[in-house]
Design a protein around this motif. Structure first.
Motif, PDB file in Angstrom:
ATOM      1  N   VAL A 137      41.154  41.167  32.435  1.00 54.30           N
ATOM      2  CA  VAL A 137      40.751  40.934  33.823  1.00 54.30           C
ATOM      3  C   VAL A 137      41.141  42.160  34.658  1.00 54.30           C
ATOM      4  CG1 VAL A 137      40.996  38.434  33.608  1.00 54.30           C
ATOM      5  CG2 VAL A 137      42.907  39.761  34.488  1.00 54.30           C
ATOM      6  N   ILE A 138      40.406  42.364  35.735  1.00 57.37           N
ATOM      7  CA  ILE A 138      40.701  43.514  36.606  1.00 57.37           C
ATOM      8  C   ILE A 138      40.858  43.019  38.042  1.00 57.37           C
ATOM      9  CG2 ILE A 138      39.938  45.784  37.419  1.00 57.37           C
ATOM     10  CD1 ILE A 138      38.071  46.007  35.098  1.00 57.37           C
ATOM     11  N   THR A 139      41.848  43.557  38.720  1.00 55.90           N
ATOM     12  CA  THR A 139      41.938  43.360  40.165  1.00 55.90           C
ATOM     13  C   THR A 139      42.666  44.569  40.761  1.00 55.90           C
ATOM     14  OG1 THR A 139      42.469  41.832  41.949  1.00 55.90           O
ATOM     15  CG2 THR A 139      44.101  42.001  40.190  1.00 55.90           C
ATOM     16  N   ALA A 140      42.981  44.468  42.035  1.00 60.91           N
ATOM     17  CA  ALA A 140      43.663  45.582  42.697  1.00 60.91           C
ATOM     18  C   ALA A 140      45.172  45.429  42.570  1.00 60.91           C
ATOM     19  CB  ALA A 140      43.280  45.619  44.169  1.00 60.91           C
ATOM     20  N   SER A 141      45.851  46.559  42.609  1.00 57.06           N
ATOM     21  CA  SER A 141      47.297  46.554  42.786  1.00 57.06           C
ATOM     22  C   SER A 141      47.488  46.561  44.299  1.00 57.06           C
ATOM     23  CB  SER A 141      47.863  47.824  42.144  1.00 57.06           C
ATOM     24  OG  SER A 141      49.213  47.910  42.438  1.00 57.06           O
ATOM     25  N   MET A 145      45.784  42.373  32.042  1.00 59.05           N
ATOM     26  CA  MET A 145      45.351  42.543  33.451  1.00 59.05           C
ATOM     27  C   MET A 145      45.428  44.020  33.812  1.00 59.05           C
ATOM     28  SD  MET A 145      46.844  40.699  36.861  1.00 59.05           S
ATOM     29  CE  MET A 145      48.543  40.981  36.415  1.00 59.05           C
ATOM     30  N   LYS A 146      44.296  44.558  34.256  1.00 55.10           N
ATOM     31  CA  LYS A 146      44.284  45.959  34.724  1.00 55.10           C
ATOM     32  C   LYS A 146      44.390  45.940  36.237  1.00 55.10           C
ATOM     33  CE  LYS A 146      41.317  48.649  31.717  1.00 55.10           C
ATOM     34  NZ  LYS A 146      39.936  49.119  31.591  1.00 55.10           N
ATOM     35  N   LEU A 147      45.328  46.710  36.783  1.00 56.97           N
ATOM     36  CA  LEU A 147      45.492  46.764  38.233  1.00 56.97           C
ATOM     37  C   LEU A 147      45.033  48.127  38.741  1.00 56.97           C
ATOM     38  CD1 LEU A 147      48.947  45.020  38.749  1.00 56.97           C
ATOM     39  CD2 LEU A 147      46.653  44.047  38.885  1.00 56.97           C
ATOM     40  N   VAL A 148      44.034  48.130  39.594  1.00 55.01           N
ATOM     41  CA  VAL A 148      43.469  49.373  40.121  1.00 55.01           C
ATOM     42  C   VAL A 148      44.067  49.618  41.517  1.00 55.01           C
ATOM     43  CG1 VAL A 148      41.314  50.474  40.863  1.00 55.01           C
ATOM     44  CG2 VAL A 148      41.344  49.014  38.824  1.00 55.01           C
ATOM     45  N   PRO A 149      44.624  50.800  41.745  1.00 59.61           N
ATOM     46  CA  PRO A 149      45.258  51.048  43.054  1.00 59.61           C
ATOM     47  C   PRO A 149      44.279  50.887  44.218  1.00 59.61           C
ATOM     48  CG  PRO A 149      45.713  52.836  41.517  1.00 59.61           C
ATOM     49  CD  PRO A 149      44.707  51.953  40.842  1.00 59.61           C
ATOM     50  N   ILE A 207      36.583  39.879  37.189  1.00 59.04           N
ATOM     51  CA  ILE A 207      37.133  40.744  38.245  1.00 59.04           C
ATOM     52  C   ILE A 207      37.502  39.840  39.423  1.00 59.04           C
ATOM     53  CG2 ILE A 207      36.595  42.605  39.876  1.00 59.04           C
ATOM     54  CD1 ILE A 207      34.613  43.677  37.790  1.00 59.04           C
ATOM     55  N   TYR A 208      38.706  40.030  39.934  1.00 66.23           N
ATOM     56  CA  TYR A 208      39.169  39.196  41.053  1.00 66.23           C
ATOM     57  C   TYR A 208      39.218  40.050  42.319  1.00 66.23           C
ATOM     58  CZ  TYR A 208      42.512  36.487  43.890  1.00 66.23           C
ATOM     59  OH  TYR A 208      43.139  35.795  44.904  1.00 66.23           O
ATOM     60  N   LEU A 209      38.401  39.678  43.309  1.00 65.29           N
ATOM     61  CA  LEU A 209      38.355  40.398  44.585  1.00 65.29           C
ATOM     62  C   LEU A 209      38.773  39.445  45.704  1.00 65.29           C
ATOM     63  CD1 LEU A 209      34.810  42.072  44.237  1.00 65.29           C
ATOM     64  CD2 LEU A 209      37.025  43.035  43.554  1.00 65.29           C
ATOM     65  N   ILE A 213      32.772  37.520  38.640  1.00 65.02           N
ATOM     66  CA  ILE A 213      33.432  38.076  39.830  1.00 65.02           C
ATOM     67  C   ILE A 213      33.946  36.900  40.653  1.00 65.02           C
ATOM     68  CG2 ILE A 213      33.131  39.421  41.943  1.00 65.02           C
ATOM     69  CD1 ILE A 213      30.676  40.729  40.595  1.00 65.02           C
ATOM     70  N   ILE A 214      35.263  36.799  40.804  1.00 66.28           N
ATOM     71  CA  ILE A 214      35.799  35.810  41.752  1.00 66.28           C
ATOM     72  C   ILE A 214      35.865  36.493  43.093  1.00 66.28           C
ATOM     73  CG2 ILE A 214      37.775  34.406  42.446  1.00 66.28           C
ATOM     74  CD1 ILE A 214      38.647  34.144  39.620  1.00 66.28           C
ATOM     75  N   LEU A 215      35.237  35.878  44.091  1.00 68.21           N
ATOM     76  CA  LEU A 215      35.374  36.374  45.466  1.00 68.21           C
ATOM     77  C   LEU A 215      36.259  35.379  46.200  1.00 68.21           C
ATOM     78  CD1 LEU A 215      31.919  37.693  46.706  1.00 68.21           C
ATOM     79  CD2 LEU A 215      34.073  38.907  46.624  1.00 68.21           C
ATOM     80  N   ASP A 216      37.511  35.743  46.360  1.00 71.39           N
ATOM     81  CA  ASP A 216      38.452  34.852  47.027  1.00 71.39           C
ATOM     82  C   ASP A 216      38.328  35.077  48.534  1.00 71.39           C
ATOM     83  OD1 ASP A 216      40.664  33.637  48.192  1.00 71.39           O
ATOM     84  OD2 ASP A 216      41.959  33.999  46.466  1.00 71.39           O
ATOM     85  N   GLU A 217      37.745  34.089  49.211  1.00 73.12           N
ATOM     86  CA  GLU A 217      37.533  34.196  50.658  1.00 73.12           C
ATOM     87  C   GLU A 217      38.441  33.206  51.398  1.00 73.12           C
ATOM     88  OE1 GLU A 217      32.886  35.744  50.488  1.00 73.12           O
ATOM     89  OE2 GLU A 217      33.242  33.616  50.863  1.00 73.12           O
TER      90      GLU A 217
END
Ligand code: PLP
Length: 369
Positions: A117-121, A138-142, A164-166, A195-199
């Protein structure tokens, strides 16, 4: 009996032993006890400081005499209300004990152990905990300039990427990515990547023309998450909901605990969605409070990010400085959120409170600095 010895025989998964548990914002009672204070202000968990819609309270009370029965497992009245408000079919809706519960359901429904899974750090810590508990990579993208870097996230996709979690607007930064940015991103994401879009903070941003409301995208791989915990003031009740294609909803319903949300929760959700007056009043109060924070930070020379949510993130030069400030605020009875667990240890997130709470906070901050 020495339990620690005996536990070795159970072969507990390494990811669970090593799991860093979710640490919520500290509670008012805890701080009162620890510091011997009578009054404590909590600005740490993005709750609604006004309270709850009176209609929701009435509905919860009215539902209490039914709680000897199990709840309706389809949340039919709540789904009907959500369907009406958001103009979406009931087949596209799932409800649960908070949107975090739906993140768990998604992770249990769709992921294999070998998936990535990928999301932001620099985003919602709850996701990090759930991903780690699920045992997937889990990959954390800055972040880039404290914003989701959608381009870098798209570049990080590999054959193994399943999800991908946004978060939009993001917590803890409070800013959002735009329609144009999201449109470009969608072109780069294979259609078999979820793509999860957490709103969770949708209500605070929905008026912005360039905000990409996930409901306007018909892509089958998008799952929307929203909650009653923030704008609707129902964090303690635990009600969240999600929108996805009907096949995904059917799969998730197989995995979800059948009897969540409970009867008072479902009733509260329906009533909260009907109380536009309460919501509008809160949103206006929150806007004014946010401006008050900006003024305060400008006067004090504190760097911050403009927000489209009910909190503002400020930026300091080190983690030590953050620890020092948050500790001193605690002694004065003000709980804010240091952001180490969100991977931003030099930042603090503060929820917009009632006008008098914001004033007390800003005075205390000035004092502390
Ligand atoms: C981005 C985000 N998603 C989800 C949640 C959790 O929401 P819920 O209370 O619906 O589980 C939060 C709460 O802080 C949040 O900030």
């Amino acid at each position: 009996m020495d339990k620690s010895k005996n536990l070795n025989i159970f072969s507990i998964p390494r990811n669970i032993i090593e799991l860093e548990p979710y640490k919520p914002g500290r509670t008012i009672e805890e701080i009162k006890r620890e510091y011997g204070l009578n009054k404590v202000i909590k600005l740490a968990s993005n709750e609604n400081p006004l309270g709850v819609s009176p209609l929701a309270i009435q509905a919860m009370f009215a539902s209490i005499n039914q709680i000897n029965r199990y709840p309706d497992i389809t949340s039919s009245l709540l789904c009907a209300k959500l369907s009406e408000v958001f103009n979406i079919s009931i087949d596209n809706i799932i409800t649960a004990h908070g949107s975090e519960a739906i993140i768990q359901v998604i992770m249990r429904t769709f992921l294999l152990e070998t998936d990535e899974v990928i999301t932001a750090s620099g985003t919602f810590v709850g996701f990090y905990v759930i991903a780690q508990a699920r045992g997937v990579r889990m990959k954390l993208v800055p972040l880039k300039d404290y914003r989701f870097d959608l381009n870098a996230i798209a570049n990080a996709i590999t054959e193994k990427t399943k999800l991908i979690y946004l978060v939009n607007p993001n917590s803890p930064t409070g800013n959002y990515f735009t329609k144009t940015e999201f449109g470009e991103f969608l072109k780069l994401v294979p259609e078999n990547v979820l793509i999860i879009l957490d709103e969770a903070y949708f209500e605070f941003v929905k008026e912005r023309d360039d905000f990409p409301d996930s409901l306007n995208y018909s892509h089958n791989n998008i799952i929307t998450l929203r909650t009653f915990s923030k704008a609707y003031g129902l964090a303690g009740m635990r009600i969240g909901y999600g929108f996805a294609n009907p096949e995904f909803i059917k799969l998730m319903m197989k995995v979800k605990l059948p009897f969540e949300p409970g009867i008072p929760q479902q009733a509260a959700g329906v009533a909260a969605l009907s109380d536009k007056q309460f919501l509008d009043y809160y949103l206006e109060m929150n806007r004014t409070g946010r401006e008050y924070f900006y003024d305060c930070y400008n006067k004090l020379g504190i760097e911050y990010i403009k927000s489209d949510t009910n909190f503002v993130m400020s930026i300091f030069d080190s983690e030590d400085r953050v620890i020092n400030i948050t500790e001193k605020l605690l002694r004065k009875g003000i709980i804010v959120r240091p952001l180490k667990a969100f991977r931003l240890p030099h930042c603090i997130r503060v929820t917009v409170g009632l006008p008098e709470e914001n004033e007390i906070y800003c005075k205390a901050l000035q004092n502390v600095l």
